[in-house]
Design a protein around this motif. Sequence first.
Motif, PDB file in Angstrom:
ATOM      1  N   LYS A  29      -2.569  -7.546  39.068  1.00 25.48           N
ATOM      2  CA  LYS A  29      -2.376  -6.699  37.893  1.00 25.48           C
ATOM      3  C   LYS A  29      -3.718  -6.282  37.324  1.00 25.48           C
ATOM      4  O   LYS A  29      -4.742  -6.935  37.545  1.00 25.48           O
ATOM      5  CB  LYS A  29      -1.549  -7.429  36.831  1.00 25.48           C
ATOM      6  CG  LYS A  29      -2.173  -8.735  36.341  1.00 25.48           C
ATOM      7  CD  LYS A  29      -1.264  -9.434  35.349  1.00 25.48           C
ATOM      8  CE  LYS A  29      -1.860 -10.787  34.904  1.00 25.48           C
ATOM      9  NZ  LYS A  29      -0.983 -11.474  33.929  1.00 25.48           N
ATOM     10  N   VAL A  30      -3.707  -5.181  36.600  1.00 22.24           N
ATOM     11  CA  VAL A  30      -4.894  -4.723  35.874  1.00 22.24           C
ATOM     12  C   VAL A  30      -4.464  -4.358  34.463  1.00 22.24           C
ATOM     13  O   VAL A  30      -3.302  -4.014  34.217  1.00 22.24           O
ATOM     14  CB  VAL A  30      -5.559  -3.498  36.551  1.00 22.24           C
ATOM     15  CG1 VAL A  30      -6.112  -3.869  37.913  1.00 22.24           C
ATOM     16  CG2 VAL A  30      -4.588  -2.326  36.656  1.00 22.24           C
ATOM     17  N   LEU A  31      -5.397  -4.440  33.543  1.00 19.83           N
ATOM     18  CA  LEU A  31      -5.144  -4.057  32.159  1.00 19.83           C
ATOM     19  C   LEU A  31      -6.191  -3.051  31.733  1.00 19.83           C
ATOM     20  O   LEU A  31      -7.395  -3.298  31.901  1.00 19.83           O
ATOM     21  CB  LEU A  31      -5.160  -5.286  31.250  1.00 19.83           C
ATOM     22  CG  LEU A  31      -4.743  -5.036  29.796  1.00 19.83           C
ATOM     23  CD1 LEU A  31      -3.940  -6.216  29.254  1.00 19.83           C
ATOM     24  CD2 LEU A  31      -5.957  -4.768  28.905  1.00 19.83           C
ATOM     25  N   VAL A  32      -5.743  -1.922  31.197  1.00 17.10           N
ATOM     26  CA  VAL A  32      -6.668  -0.864  30.779  1.00 17.10           C
ATOM     27  C   VAL A  32      -6.297  -0.375  29.386  1.00 17.10           C
ATOM     28  O   VAL A  32      -5.183  -0.594  28.900  1.00 17.10           O
ATOM     29  CB  VAL A  32      -6.653   0.330  31.760  1.00 17.10           C
ATOM     30  CG1 VAL A  32      -7.055  -0.099  33.157  1.00 17.10           C
ATOM     31  CG2 VAL A  32      -5.277   0.997  31.781  1.00 17.10           C
ATOM     32  N   HIS A  33      -7.246   0.293  28.745  1.00 15.60           N
ATOM     33  CA  HIS A  33      -7.027   0.903  27.435  1.00 15.60           C
ATOM     34  C   HIS A  33      -7.191   2.413  27.567  1.00 15.60           C
ATOM     35  O   HIS A  33      -8.003   2.897  28.350  1.00 15.60           O
ATOM     36  CB  HIS A  33      -8.025   0.373  26.413  1.00 15.60           C
ATOM     37  CG  HIS A  33      -8.009  -1.114  26.264  1.00 15.60           C
ATOM     38  ND1 HIS A  33      -6.997  -1.788  25.622  1.00 15.60           N
ATOM     39  CD2 HIS A  33      -8.883  -2.061  26.685  1.00 15.60           C
ATOM     40  CE1 HIS A  33      -7.246  -3.086  25.633  1.00 15.60           C
ATOM     41  NE2 HIS A  33      -8.386  -3.272  26.282  1.00 15.60           N
ATOM     42  N   GLY A  34      -6.406   3.143  26.799  1.00 17.59           N
ATOM     43  CA  GLY A  34      -6.509   4.595  26.789  1.00 17.59           C
ATOM     44  C   GLY A  34      -6.081   5.136  25.437  1.00 17.59           C
ATOM     45  O   GLY A  34      -5.983   4.385  24.460  1.00 17.59           O
ATOM     46  N   ILE A 184     -18.939  -8.009  29.365  1.00 15.88           N
ATOM     47  CA  ILE A 184     -17.975  -7.715  28.308  1.00 15.88           C
ATOM     48  C   ILE A 184     -18.394  -6.446  27.571  1.00 15.88           C
ATOM     49  O   ILE A 184     -19.578  -6.211  27.323  1.00 15.88           O
ATOM     50  CB  ILE A 184     -17.862  -8.901  27.325  1.00 15.88           C
ATOM     51  CG1 ILE A 184     -16.709  -8.716  26.343  1.00 15.88           C
ATOM     52  CG2 ILE A 184     -19.166  -9.167  26.611  1.00 15.88           C
ATOM     53  CD1 ILE A 184     -15.388  -9.142  26.878  1.00 15.88           C
ATOM     54  N   SER A 185     -17.418  -5.597  27.274  1.00 19.28           N
ATOM     55  CA  SER A 185     -17.640  -4.389  26.474  1.00 19.28           C
ATOM     56  C   SER A 185     -16.362  -4.139  25.686  1.00 19.28           C
ATOM     57  O   SER A 185     -15.406  -4.908  25.772  1.00 19.28           O
ATOM     58  CB  SER A 185     -17.988  -3.200  27.376  1.00 19.28           C
ATOM     59  OG  SER A 185     -16.951  -2.938  28.307  1.00 19.28           O
ATOM     60  N   GLU A 186     -16.322  -3.076  24.925  1.00 16.73           N
ATOM     61  CA  GLU A 186     -15.180  -2.836  24.045  1.00 16.73           C
ATOM     62  C   GLU A 186     -13.860  -2.768  24.810  1.00 16.73           C
ATOM     63  O   GLU A 186     -12.896  -3.456  24.486  1.00 16.73           O
ATOM     64  CB  GLU A 186     -15.392  -1.538  23.256  1.00 16.73           C
ATOM     65  CG  GLU A 186     -14.243  -1.161  22.323  1.00 16.73           C
ATOM     66  CD  GLU A 186     -14.055  -2.122  21.161  1.00 16.73           C
ATOM     67  OE1 GLU A 186     -12.950  -2.150  20.600  1.00 16.73           O
ATOM     68  OE2 GLU A 186     -15.010  -2.854  20.826  1.00 16.73           O
ATOM     69  N   THR A 187     -13.807  -1.930  25.836  1.00 15.04           N
ATOM     70  CA  THR A 187     -12.565  -1.749  26.586  1.00 15.04           C
ATOM     71  C   THR A 187     -12.661  -2.200  28.036  1.00 15.04           C
ATOM     72  O   THR A 187     -11.648  -2.281  28.726  1.00 15.04           O
ATOM     73  CB  THR A 187     -12.153  -0.270  26.587  1.00 15.04           C
ATOM     74  OG1 THR A 187     -13.137   0.499  27.291  1.00 15.04           O
ATOM     75  CG2 THR A 187     -12.012   0.261  25.164  1.00 15.04           C
ATOM     76  N   GLY A 188     -13.865  -2.461  28.524  1.00 16.60           N
ATOM     77  CA  GLY A 188     -14.061  -2.826  29.921  1.00 16.60           C
ATOM     78  C   GLY A 188     -14.699  -1.727  30.739  1.00 16.60           C
ATOM     79  O   GLY A 188     -15.177  -1.972  31.850  1.00 16.60           O
ATOM     80  N   ASN A 207     -16.327  -8.413  35.722  1.00 17.30           N
ATOM     81  CA  ASN A 207     -16.017  -7.698  34.487  1.00 17.30           C
ATOM     82  C   ASN A 207     -14.821  -8.361  33.796  1.00 17.30           C
ATOM     83  O   ASN A 207     -13.803  -8.627  34.432  1.00 17.30           O
ATOM     84  CB  ASN A 207     -15.705  -6.231  34.805  1.00 17.30           C
ATOM     85  CG  ASN A 207     -15.605  -5.373  33.558  1.00 17.30           C
ATOM     86  OD1 ASN A 207     -16.126  -5.730  32.503  1.00 17.30           O
ATOM     87  ND2 ASN A 207     -14.941  -4.240  33.682  1.00 17.30           N
ATOM     88  N   VAL A 208     -14.954  -8.632  32.500  1.00 14.96           N
ATOM     89  CA  VAL A 208     -13.854  -9.245  31.747  1.00 14.96           C
ATOM     90  C   VAL A 208     -12.756  -8.213  31.534  1.00 14.96           C
ATOM     91  O   VAL A 208     -12.981  -7.168  30.917  1.00 14.96           O
ATOM     92  CB  VAL A 208     -14.345  -9.800  30.399  1.00 14.96           C
ATOM     93  CG1 VAL A 208     -13.175 -10.396  29.618  1.00 14.96           C
ATOM     94  CG2 VAL A 208     -15.422 -10.859  30.622  1.00 14.96           C
ATOM     95  N   SER A 209     -11.573  -8.491  32.047  1.00 15.41           N
ATOM     96  CA  SER A 209     -10.442  -7.563  31.978  1.00 15.41           C
ATOM     97  C   SER A 209     -10.037  -7.302  30.530  1.00 15.41           C
ATOM     98  O   SER A 209      -9.874  -8.227  29.744  1.00 15.41           O
ATOM     99  CB  SER A 209      -9.253  -8.147  32.746  1.00 15.41           C
ATOM    100  OG  SER A 209      -8.138  -7.286  32.672  1.00 15.41           O
ATOM    101  N   GLY A 210      -9.905  -6.019  30.193  1.00 14.03           N
ATOM    102  CA  GLY A 210      -9.463  -5.656  28.843  1.00 14.03           C
ATOM    103  C   GLY A 210     -10.544  -5.658  27.798  1.00 14.03           C
ATOM    104  O   GLY A 210     -10.312  -5.248  26.657  1.00 14.03           O
ATOM    105  N   GLY A 211     -11.752  -6.129  28.153  1.00 12.65           N
ATOM    106  CA  GLY A 211     -12.874  -6.110  27.232  1.00 12.65           C
ATOM    107  C   GLY A 211     -12.637  -6.936  25.973  1.00 12.65           C
ATOM    108  O   GLY A 211     -11.800  -7.835  25.921  1.00 12.65           O
ATOM    109  N   TYR A 212     -13.409  -6.632  24.931  1.00 14.17           N
ATOM    110  CA  TYR A 212     -13.301  -7.357  23.671  1.00 14.17           C
ATOM    111  C   TYR A 212     -11.916  -7.210  23.042  1.00 14.17           C
ATOM    112  O   TYR A 212     -11.451  -8.105  22.337  1.00 14.17           O
ATOM    113  CB  TYR A 212     -14.354  -6.855  22.685  1.00 14.17           C
ATOM    114  CG  TYR A 212     -15.669  -7.584  22.781  1.00 14.17           C
ATOM    115  CD1 TYR A 212     -15.745  -8.964  22.563  1.00 14.17           C
ATOM    116  CD2 TYR A 212     -16.847  -6.907  23.076  1.00 14.17           C
ATOM    117  CE1 TYR A 212     -16.946  -9.635  22.653  1.00 14.17           C
ATOM    118  CE2 TYR A 212     -18.059  -7.567  23.167  1.00 14.17           C
ATOM    119  CZ  TYR A 212     -18.101  -8.929  22.949  1.00 14.17           C
ATOM    120  OH  TYR A 212     -19.296  -9.596  23.043  1.00 14.17           O
TER     121      TYR A 212
END
Length: 222
Positions: A29-34, A184-188, A207-212
């Motif tokens: 699985k992956v988690l993303v922000h948009g 780590i970053s805001e969204t990854g 890379n930390v999934s999903g960021g902060y």
Amino acid sequence: RLACDKEVGRTGLTWKQSMETYNKNKIDKVLVHGNDKESYFPGSEKITLELIYHKKNHRVLGIDMIGKNIKSRLDAGSIAIAKKMTLSELANMDFAYSPAFGTSRDVLNIAAIVALQKIDHLTDMLDPKELIQNREKYFLLDVGGNERFNMSSDFWLPLESIRTNMPELLQKLNLSRATQIALISETGRRGHLAYQILKDHHIPAINVSGGYRLLSVYLEKQ
């Protein structure tokens, strides 16, 4: 359903159902922000999407989503699952575009692209829960544009400064005795770009999934 001021929904298999249906080594699985619409447009809202997929045949298995205006995206995800669409097909799906109603690259497209990158070893992701449970193994490097003082990162080095400050970064990594850099970053997104730079220099990173945005949720529960 509604949760406070957010919409929450899912379609297809949950992560638990996927593990019960398939060999756990064959799913991921992956988690993303948009955004639900272009970020510069008034009223733009964040969307967080988790995409579950089969690593061998690349089929979309399940989608979980939270944000605003997610129903049409869940409907599209439901069709993708029912039609046994692959990640490549979803990544290239041409959704209707208007700055007031959608982004030029929808969050569904983005999730499928990130999943393909993970399959092709173009990126590597660390679940925030694993980071918290095995904190001593990772040198947490914040590559965001602004330094954060409320998160326990080991070092802040903006993405744009990594190449010029590589010696200092390596020195701090060696002193930490950690075995890998966790980005780590805001969204990854910036974390992914930093991962590419460090990979080119043969420096172990993930890379930390999903960021902060996702990590902060787990930290609040502690």
